[in-house]
Enzyme design. Structure first.
Site, mmCIF file in Angstrom:
data_model
loop_
_atom_site.group_PDB
_atom_site.id
_atom_site.type_symbol
_atom_site.label_atom_id
_atom_site.label_comp_id
_atom_site.label_asym_id
_atom_site.label_seq_id
_atom_site.Cartn_x
_atom_site.Cartn_y
_atom_site.Cartn_z
ATOM 1 N N HIS A 197 -1.469 7.965 -7.451
ATOM 2 C CA HIS A 197 -2.879 8.099 -7.058
ATOM 3 C C HIS A 197 -3.290 8.608 -8.614
ATOM 4 C CE1 HIS A 197 -3.602 7.410 -3.311
ATOM 5 N NE2 HIS A 197 -3.180 8.646 -2.724
ATOM 6 N N THR A 198 -2.503 8.056 -9.138
ATOM 7 C CA THR A 198 -2.761 8.416 -11.240
ATOM 8 C C THR A 198 -2.804 7.255 -11.505
ATOM 9 O OG1 THR A 198 -0.356 8.360 -11.347
ATOM 10 C CG2 THR A 198 -1.549 10.866 -11.676
ATOM 11 N N ASP A 199 -2.639 5.701 -11.179
ATOM 12 C CA ASP A 199 -2.709 4.827 -11.738
ATOM 13 C C ASP A 199 -3.623 4.194 -12.138
ATOM 14 O OD1 ASP A 199 -2.421 4.134 -9.431
ATOM 15 O OD2 ASP A 199 -1.300 1.996 -9.046
ATOM 16 N N GLY A 201 3.106 -1.541 4.685
ATOM 17 C CA GLY A 201 1.863 -0.657 5.361
ATOM 18 C C GLY A 201 2.879 0.525 5.447
ATOM 19 N N GLY A 261 3.992 2.064 2.886
ATOM 20 C CA GLY A 261 4.028 2.690 0.698
ATOM 21 C C GLY A 261 5.006 1.998 0.482
ATOM 22 N N SER A 281 5.213 -3.838 0.515
ATOM 23 C CA SER A 281 5.625 -5.068 0.787
ATOM 24 C C SER A 281 4.471 -6.161 0.214
ATOM 25 C CB SER A 281 5.704 -5.418 2.351
ATOM 26 O OG SER A 281 4.440 -4.887 2.641
ATOM 27 N N ASP A 332 2.707 -0.551 -8.767
ATOM 28 C CA ASP A 332 3.265 -1.903 -7.881
ATOM 29 C C ASP A 332 3.820 -3.330 -7.925
ATOM 30 O OD1 ASP A 332 2.036 -0.269 -6.144
ATOM 31 O OD2 ASP A 332 1.005 -0.835 -4.768
ATOM 32 N N TYR A 337 -8.229 5.709 1.858
ATOM 33 C CA TYR A 337 -8.020 4.807 0.303
ATOM 34 C C TYR A 337 -8.887 5.007 -0.357
ATOM 35 C CZ TYR A 337 -5.543 3.321 -3.009
ATOM 36 O OH TYR A 337 -4.956 2.620 -4.458
HETATM 37 P P1 ADP Z 1 2.238 -1.904 1.623
HETATM 38 O O1 ADP Z 1 1.738 -2.621 0.282
HETATM 39 O O2 ADP Z 1 2.762 -0.286 1.540
HETATM 40 O O3 ADP Z 1 3.394 -2.128 2.866
HETATM 41 P P2 ADP Z 1 -0.550 -3.123 2.597
HETATM 42 O O4 ADP Z 1 -0.888 -2.911 3.553
HETATM 43 O O5 ADP Z 1 -1.243 -3.104 1.288
HETATM 44 O O6 ADP Z 1 0.699 -2.064 3.216
HETATM 45 O O7 ADP Z 1 0.198 -4.477 2.608
HETATM 46 C C1 ADP Z 1 0.864 -5.124 3.749
HETATM 47 C C2 ADP Z 1 0.657 -6.284 3.969
HETATM 48 O O8 ADP Z 1 1.190 -7.259 3.388
HETATM 49 C C3 ADP Z 1 1.108 -7.106 5.690
HETATM 50 O O9 ADP Z 1 -0.431 -7.210 6.955
HETATM 51 C C4 ADP Z 1 0.506 -8.477 4.896
HETATM 52 O O10 ADP Z 1 -0.561 -8.453 5.747
HETATM 53 C C5 ADP Z 1 1.362 -8.399 3.323
HETATM 54 N N1 ADP Z 1 2.334 -8.786 4.117
HETATM 55 C C6 ADP Z 1 3.704 -8.080 3.314
HETATM 56 N N2 ADP Z 1 5.019 -8.805 4.267
HETATM 57 C C7 ADP Z 1 4.569 -9.666 3.884
HETATM 58 C C8 ADP Z 1 5.606 -11.166 4.032
HETATM 59 N N3 ADP Z 1 7.311 -11.047 4.381
HETATM 60 N N4 ADP Z 1 5.017 -11.988 4.759
HETATM 61 C C9 ADP Z 1 3.793 -12.725 4.755
HETATM 62 N N5 ADP Z 1 2.403 -11.174 4.668
HETATM 63 C C10 ADP Z 1 3.070 -10.698 4.610
HETATM 64 MG MG MG Z 2 0.077 -2.583 -0.318
#
Ligand code: ADP
Ligand code: MG
Length: 387
Positions: free
Chosen positions: A34-36, A121, A123, A126, A171, A221
């Protein structure tokens, strides 16, 4: 696993064409939480968990995007790009196309397959790995070239302004600019960065508490961000030259303690002290002093728990268990918080036993099966194979 040959074959059978393959990693933040968003310091490393994107061109203006993870395909008319999200995974790729268009980058139609093994989801970002995997594939399709930090910025723009999650630059930057065997000390104001070695004798062990957060539905958040902004508004009365908490030291903050609600002070205290800890941790890494690096990780965890109020019982349990294990230098919650993962810096020779003990201890304490990933720091996004 996001195994390239399998994903290429899947793309071929779905779309009848051999695609070009790109990859973009997830990331773990070693310290600097949470510094970014305050233009401060962070220290992420790109992981060997990643999203693969396979792209083959079409002759029309349709973008078909299939996500293996969701088992679903969407079709987008590139001449009529949606301008708002629909609370769906396709918001991320659509947001990237939208963001590219804002920069004047357009392309003809394409078929795109996405497949990733970054847990969603949790951290490990993704979302950034999906955005960046789409961006590098589509930039290639458009015959356009952008420097990696620029790709990171346009993906962040998509996440902030299309998807609607107010995440910082870390990220996407880590996913774009990661360096194998190194953590990145990143200044989120200037985007200056330094790759600091993570030698072979230490491993990153990431423990997924399996407690989920979801950034795009806002919630806590965005609430924390609003609390920090409230603190900044108050501090600006006393330090009008400051722009963000990056510009304030602990003494200045303490001097204004009575001017703000206690919870606002604590959120700001986390950010201000965390910036200092990142720089101390960087110094430790330069000196190969993993014990003092680890000490900063524990301090950072305590601050996330007590000041930023963004830990939870399960991640606290994981850190407490880790601290008791031989060969563990440091442990902390990583990512936005409210669940998700902990990151542990562990001597490679102790890692097997560490994983075993943590898994058993966590199950005993919570009844939850933790997923545990061992990773070394990886390179950032780019093409995987050229056909
Ligand atoms: P984090 O970034 O921490 O994993 P987020 O809530 O920011 O969590 O992002 C997760 C979302 O990113 C998923 O709910 C989906 O919408 C999208 N996502 C992640 N991986 C994929 C994938 N392989 N294909 C399509 N969408 C994806
Ligand atoms: Mg994310």
């Amino acid at each position: 696993m996001a195994d390239a040959s399998r994903v290429i074959a899947m793309h071929q059978s779905r779309f009848g064409a051999q695609g070009v393959v790109f990859q973009a990693p997830g990331r773990v933040n070693l310290i600097g939480e949470h510094t970014d968003t305050s233009e401060g310091h962070v220290m992420p490393a790109a992981l060997d968990l990643r999203t693969l994107s396979v792209l083959s061109p079409r002759t029309d203006s349709t973008a078909n995007i299939y996500s293996e993870n969701f088992g679903e395909q969407v079709s987008i008319d590139l001449q009529k790009l949606p301008s708002s999200p629909r609370q769906h995974w396709s918001d991320y790729p659509t947001g990237v196309l939208w963001s590219l268009r804002q920069r004047g980058i357009t392309c003809g139609g394409f078929d795109l397959t996405l497949a990733g093994n970054v847990p969603s989801g949790s951290g490990l970002s993704s979302s950034a790995s999906v955005e960046v995997a789409v961006a590098v594939a589509v930039l290639d399709r458009a015959g356009a070239q952008l420097a990696k930090p620029e790709i990171a910025k346009l993906c962040q723009f998509a996440e902030n302004n299309f998807v609607g999650a107010q995440s910082g630059i870390m990220d996407q930057f880590a996913s774009c600019c990661g360096v194998e065997g190194h953590a990145l000390l990143l200044d989120c104001r200037t985007l200056d960065y330094e790759a600091l070695p993570l030698p072979e004798q230490v491993l990153l062990v990431i423990c997924n508490s399996m407690v989920k957060h979801s950034l795009s539905d806002g919630g806590e958040y965005n609430e924390r961000r609003a609390e920090v902004e409230e603190g900044v508004r108050i501090l600006k009365r006393y330090y009008p030259e400051m722009q963000t908490l990056r510009d304030v030291n602990e003494e200045q903050l303490q001097a204004s303690k009575n001017e703000m609600p206690e919870h606002v002070f604590l959120r700001c205290l986390h950010v201000v002290t965390e910036n200092r800890r990142v720089l101390q941790a960087a110094e430790a890494l330069r000196e190969h002093d993993f014990s003092s690096f680890g000490k900063r990780m524990y301090e950072a965890h305590n601050s996330m728990r007590d000041n930023y109020a963004a830990s939870c019982a399960e991640t606290d349990t994981l850190v407490e268990l880790a601290a008791k294990q031989p060969g563990c230098y440091g442990a902390r919650i990583t990512g936005a918080g409210f669940g998700g993962c902990t990151v542990n810096l562990v001597a490679a020779e102790h890692s097997e036993k560490f994983v075993e003990n943590l898994r058993a201890g966590y199950f005993q304490a919570t009844g939850i099966h933790a997923e545990i990933y061992l990773s070394r720091a990886s390179d950032g996004a780019g093409p995987l194979l050229r056909n």
